[in-house]
Write a protein that holds these residues in place. Sequence first.
Motif, PDB file in Angstrom:
ATOM      1  N   TYR A 138     -20.598   1.240  40.550  1.00 16.36           N
ATOM      2  CA  TYR A 138     -21.236  -0.122  40.686  1.00 16.36           C
ATOM      3  C   TYR A 138     -20.527  -0.337  42.059  1.00 16.36           C
ATOM      4  O   TYR A 138     -21.222  -0.925  43.168  1.00 16.36           O
ATOM      5  CB  TYR A 138     -20.874  -0.813  39.830  1.00 16.36           C
ATOM      6  CG  TYR A 138     -21.971  -2.205  39.853  1.00 16.36           C
ATOM      7  CD1 TYR A 138     -23.057  -2.126  39.432  1.00 16.36           C
ATOM      8  CD2 TYR A 138     -21.509  -3.260  40.425  1.00 16.36           C
ATOM      9  CE1 TYR A 138     -24.141  -3.062  39.423  1.00 16.36           C
ATOM     10  CE2 TYR A 138     -22.306  -4.493  40.559  1.00 16.36           C
ATOM     11  CZ  TYR A 138     -23.516  -4.213  39.942  1.00 16.36           C
ATOM     12  OH  TYR A 138     -24.662  -5.240  40.283  1.00 16.36           O
ATOM     13  N   LEU A 188     -19.457  -3.786  32.932  1.00 12.53           N
ATOM     14  CA  LEU A 188     -20.481  -4.364  33.661  1.00 12.53           C
ATOM     15  C   LEU A 188     -20.277  -5.919  33.860  1.00 12.53           C
ATOM     16  O   LEU A 188     -20.720  -6.385  34.899  1.00 12.53           O
ATOM     17  CB  LEU A 188     -21.563  -3.946  32.763  1.00 12.53           C
ATOM     18  CG  LEU A 188     -21.982  -2.500  32.962  1.00 12.53           C
ATOM     19  CD1 LEU A 188     -23.231  -2.135  31.887  1.00 12.53           C
ATOM     20  CD2 LEU A 188     -22.615  -2.121  34.425  1.00 12.53           C
ATOM     21  N   GLN A 192     -29.391  -7.386  38.263  1.00 16.04           N
ATOM     22  CA  GLN A 192     -28.165  -7.205  37.501  1.00 16.04           C
ATOM     23  C   GLN A 192     -28.635  -6.805  36.257  1.00 16.04           C
ATOM     24  O   GLN A 192     -28.506  -7.562  35.460  1.00 16.04           O
ATOM     25  CB  GLN A 192     -27.000  -8.218  37.430  1.00 16.04           C
ATOM     26  CG  GLN A 192     -26.511  -8.334  39.022  1.00 16.04           C
ATOM     27  CD  GLN A 192     -25.515  -9.643  38.987  1.00 16.04           C
ATOM     28  OE1 GLN A 192     -24.883  -9.807  39.892  1.00 16.04           O
ATOM     29  NE2 GLN A 192     -25.472 -10.243  37.971  1.00 16.04           N
ATOM     30  N   GLY A 216     -25.794 -10.036  32.764  1.00 17.06           N
ATOM     31  CA  GLY A 216     -26.869  -9.446  33.245  1.00 17.06           C
ATOM     32  C   GLY A 216     -27.886 -10.561  33.463  1.00 17.06           C
ATOM     33  O   GLY A 216     -28.074 -11.447  32.886  1.00 17.06           O
ATOM     34  N   TYR A 229     -31.682 -10.711  42.992  1.00 14.10           N
ATOM     35  CA  TYR A 229     -30.924  -9.111  42.737  1.00 14.10           C
ATOM     36  C   TYR A 229     -30.934  -8.868  41.202  1.00 14.10           C
ATOM     37  O   TYR A 229     -30.314  -9.390  40.629  1.00 14.10           O
ATOM     38  CB  TYR A 229     -29.975  -9.335  43.564  1.00 14.10           C
ATOM     39  CG  TYR A 229     -29.073  -7.976  43.747  1.00 14.10           C
ATOM     40  CD1 TYR A 229     -29.618  -7.149  44.670  1.00 14.10           C
ATOM     41  CD2 TYR A 229     -28.068  -7.644  42.897  1.00 14.10           C
ATOM     42  CE1 TYR A 229     -29.022  -5.856  44.579  1.00 14.10           C
ATOM     43  CE2 TYR A 229     -27.349  -6.199  43.016  1.00 14.10           C
ATOM     44  CZ  TYR A 229     -27.949  -5.422  43.739  1.00 14.10           C
ATOM     45  OH  TYR A 229     -27.295  -4.442  43.898  1.00 14.10           O
ATOM     46  N   LEU A 274     -23.381  -1.331  45.147  1.00  7.04           N
ATOM     47  CA  LEU A 274     -23.631  -2.514  46.160  1.00  7.04           C
ATOM     48  C   LEU A 274     -23.460  -2.370  47.483  1.00  7.04           C
ATOM     49  O   LEU A 274     -23.567  -3.028  48.262  1.00  7.04           O
ATOM     50  CB  LEU A 274     -22.121  -3.462  45.717  1.00  7.04           C
ATOM     51  CG  LEU A 274     -22.183  -3.804  43.923  1.00  7.04           C
ATOM     52  CD1 LEU A 274     -20.993  -5.014  44.153  1.00  7.04           C
ATOM     53  CD2 LEU A 274     -23.404  -4.974  43.838  1.00  7.04           C
ATOM     54  N   TRP A 309     -20.590  -7.844  37.021  1.00  9.52           N
ATOM     55  CA  TRP A 309     -21.478  -8.787  37.331  1.00  9.52           C
ATOM     56  C   TRP A 309     -21.084 -10.320  37.468  1.00  9.52           C
ATOM     57  O   TRP A 309     -21.487 -11.191  38.121  1.00  9.52           O
ATOM     58  CB  TRP A 309     -22.466  -8.920  35.935  1.00  9.52           C
ATOM     59  CG  TRP A 309     -23.361  -7.746  35.947  1.00  9.52           C
ATOM     60  CD1 TRP A 309     -23.876  -6.721  36.871  1.00  9.52           C
ATOM     61  CD2 TRP A 309     -24.031  -6.971  34.793  1.00  9.52           C
ATOM     62  NE1 TRP A 309     -24.612  -5.795  36.656  1.00  9.52           N
ATOM     63  CE2 TRP A 309     -24.610  -6.011  35.025  1.00  9.52           C
ATOM     64  CE3 TRP A 309     -23.833  -7.536  33.416  1.00  9.52           C
ATOM     65  CZ2 TRP A 309     -25.398  -5.180  34.361  1.00  9.52           C
ATOM     66  CZ3 TRP A 309     -24.576  -6.577  32.593  1.00  9.52           C
ATOM     67  CH2 TRP A 309     -25.491  -5.583  32.740  1.00  9.52           C
ATOM     68  N   GLY A 343     -31.200  -3.494  43.311  1.00 13.25           N
ATOM     69  CA  GLY A 343     -30.639  -3.899  42.038  1.00 13.25           C
ATOM     70  C   GLY A 343     -30.774  -2.539  41.287  1.00 13.25           C
ATOM     71  O   GLY A 343     -31.043  -1.290  41.763  1.00 13.25           O
TER      72      GLY A 343
END
Length: 459
Positions: free
Chosen positions: A277, A323, A67, A84, A65, A282, A327, A290
């Motif tokens: 996000y 982020l 990220q 990430g 996925y 999601l 993540w 993604g």
Amino acid sequence: MSKTRKKRAAYGLVALCVLSLVVGMGCGRKGNSGQVASQGNFTPQVFIEHQGGTFRIIRNGAPWYVQGAAGDGQYLENLADAGGNTLRLYWQEDADSLLEKAHQLGLAVIMDLPIPQIRSGFDYGNAQKVDSLIQHLVQIVSRLDTFPALLMWCAGNEFDLQREESLVSWRKLNKIVASIQQADPDHPVMTATQAGSLLRYAKIMSLAPALDVLGINLFKEIASVRTDWESLPEMGKKPYLLTEWAPLGTWQANQTAWEAPIEPNSQQKSELYRLVYENEILADSINCLGSCAFYWGQKQERTHTWYSLFTESGEKTSMVDILANVWKGKQPANLAPDMQAISIKGFASDSIAYLMAGKEYTAWMYYRDAEGDTLSQGWEIVPEGSYRQRFGGEKERRPQPMNHLTLDAQGDWFHFRAPATSGAFRLFAYVKDPNGGTGSANLPFFVVYPSPTPGLSDK
């Protein structure tokens, strides 16, 4: 049935008619659903699986996925540290070394290919030019396709669908995609387009059915993309990947009377990144593969801070911290400071200011730091940047700071002289911590210059 539901039902019917044309037009190596077709014992290194109505990337036998972030290859260590796992890399001549570095850091790469736009003068109606372009692209693909960091190819960025001649380029793009797939059966091929309507996405799929994935660059429209994909019929549907995303585009923001967009401060941006996000990206675990946050680096696009997740000197913003939080599920040990507001005396906080040419003014900044670090402050006045003169996202030049306007700067406050020239400007405020974090805000203002003032000059 409501007007909105009738309209969506009509879109779905049209999309069904369009997408039904796509069935059977794939590139042979893969089935129409994106699932790998049987070819003896061959299994691609990366492919799109479609099972139970759900799309997902399979990389080296395991789900992947995205990220990720979109950028030019800077700050890869920061991307890996933040949790990430993927970089969308805009075409770079040193793609070889960047792919190798990404692999060493455990990152995958969506590799953009240098495909020209019709707005740049490339003639997709010229078969010889298209064939030469394909030969050039296949040479690049053959050079890079064995790098283990490679996740997929991105063939083109934001092709124009507004003009009739663009339909030719999209059909030729389909030929390009099929040629890339033939040269490299180990990696999916996508393209990245602007956000649009359900009919726009269906049209793209009909013009370029060889695509494995449709990449979408979008900002405020994220929720609508999810609902659009829910309305598409299963037959012929492809998954999507958010190849660029940020909470708010410059053209979507509130504007001043002189059409300058009003930029959120760093605290507001951070809150928006988290909300988008967690609540939007999601939310689609069925069709979305993604996302890539925009922009992992520093980019001048109307301002040098609007999309930039890092400063020109490499400090991270609080958006990077957000982020990392979404993540990894935990926040970094030290957070970047947040700029909350700036104001000019005589005007309400964050209000639009009309200043008199040559007159002196005082401004203040308001900020916070979670750890109570000792912070440094900075100020800057620049002319308003140009934007979308030809097409959004094209290279812009950063306006030069007008340092001669500074009269005094003491921490939180800034004493300055308004420019001598009538026009649009911005006042920027920055706050930095000793751990490589920064926050910023800016205030657009317009200088009124009713009559010449002897001796007053911006030179």
